[in-house]
Design an enzyme around this catalytic site. Sequence first.
Site, PDB file in Angstrom:
ATOM      1  N   LYS A  43      70.853  67.410  74.263  1.00  0.00           N
ATOM      2  CA  LYS A  43      71.680  68.621  74.183  1.00  0.00           C
ATOM      3  C   LYS A  43      72.112  68.744  72.727  1.00  0.00           C
ATOM      4  CE  LYS A  43      74.817  71.642  76.164  1.00  0.00           C
ATOM      5  NZ  LYS A  43      74.615  72.680  77.179  1.00  0.00           N
ATOM      6  N   SER A 177      70.527  78.729  91.044  1.00  0.00           N
ATOM      7  CA  SER A 177      71.243  78.489  92.307  1.00  0.00           C
ATOM      8  C   SER A 177      70.777  79.534  93.320  1.00  0.00           C
ATOM      9  CB  SER A 177      72.757  78.581  92.067  1.00  0.00           C
ATOM     10  OG  SER A 177      73.453  78.282  93.257  1.00  0.00           O
TER      11      SER A 177
END
Length: 234
Positions: A43, A177
């Site tokens: 990241k 999702s």
Amino acid sequence: MTEAPVPRVVVVTGTDTDVGKTVVTAAVVATALASGRRVTAYKPTQTGVEPGDPGDMAEVERLCGVETSEGTRLRAPMAPRPAARLEDAALPSLDEHVARVAALAVGHDLVVVEGAGGLLVELTDVGDTLADLASAFPDCGVLVVARSGLGTLNHTMLTREALSHRQIRQLGIVIGSWPDSPDVIETTNREYLEAQPEGLLGVVPTGAPGLEPAAFREASPGWLPGLAQRLGTP
Ligand SMILES: Nc1ncnc2c1ncn2[C@@H]1O[C@H](COP(=O)(O)OP(=O)(O)OP(=O)(O)O)[C@@H](O)[C@H]1O
Ligand SMILES: C[C@H](N)[C@H](N)CCCCCC(=O)O
Ligand SMILES: [Mg+2]
């Protein structure tokens, strides 16, 4: 026709912040692990954490059991450049991020890079973005994580257009999702995204981050059925 080279770097971007890039990053790592790859995640800029707080990479470690790393971390829960300014910190340069990803690629078959927010969020003190980092790795592939509901079509197509404009290879779209009972908007959004070239690579079910790590790892390859093929043989 020559086949596209197998990516050693997969960049996970999204249509926005909070779309599920971290869980998708973990699912990509788990899918690569399941095919026997040595994989890690990186990241470049983790914002919104105090020193010692778990960030997104800690979540990938928890779910996948691999080592991960961060380029830098900042306290304010906002875009990296203004967050760095608030604490008078210097951000790593694009060259430094490129060198870190390249060094990780030496010891791993695959490096999965998770952006902060969307594709054009500035990651460095001179305004380089995740798109610039992806461009430094010509064989890399980019995944676009999208929401399922109203608004996602425009956001997804804008992100894809920005990638195409920079000639960055797209591996596909992932819905971060996907609900058990999608409504008509979600169903038609999914159909539309599936119909795009290099379209929908998969969907991560709602609730996935709550699974036990072993169950998460076992299920991940099934959520991203197109990924193993696009990653090629290790
Ligand atoms: N499939 C899912 N099911 C349930 N909750 C989810 C799912 N995917 C993401 N979430 C939740 O939505 C929130 C935002 O997701 P996440 O942190 O992955 O976003 P992000 O795109 O990685 O954001 P950032 O730009 O901060 O990295 C989190 O609380 C996460 O647990
Ligand atoms: C704090 C947040 N969760 C992310 N890590 C940073 C998101 C930056 C988004 C900037 C923007 O597009 O306006
Ligand atoms: Mg994240």
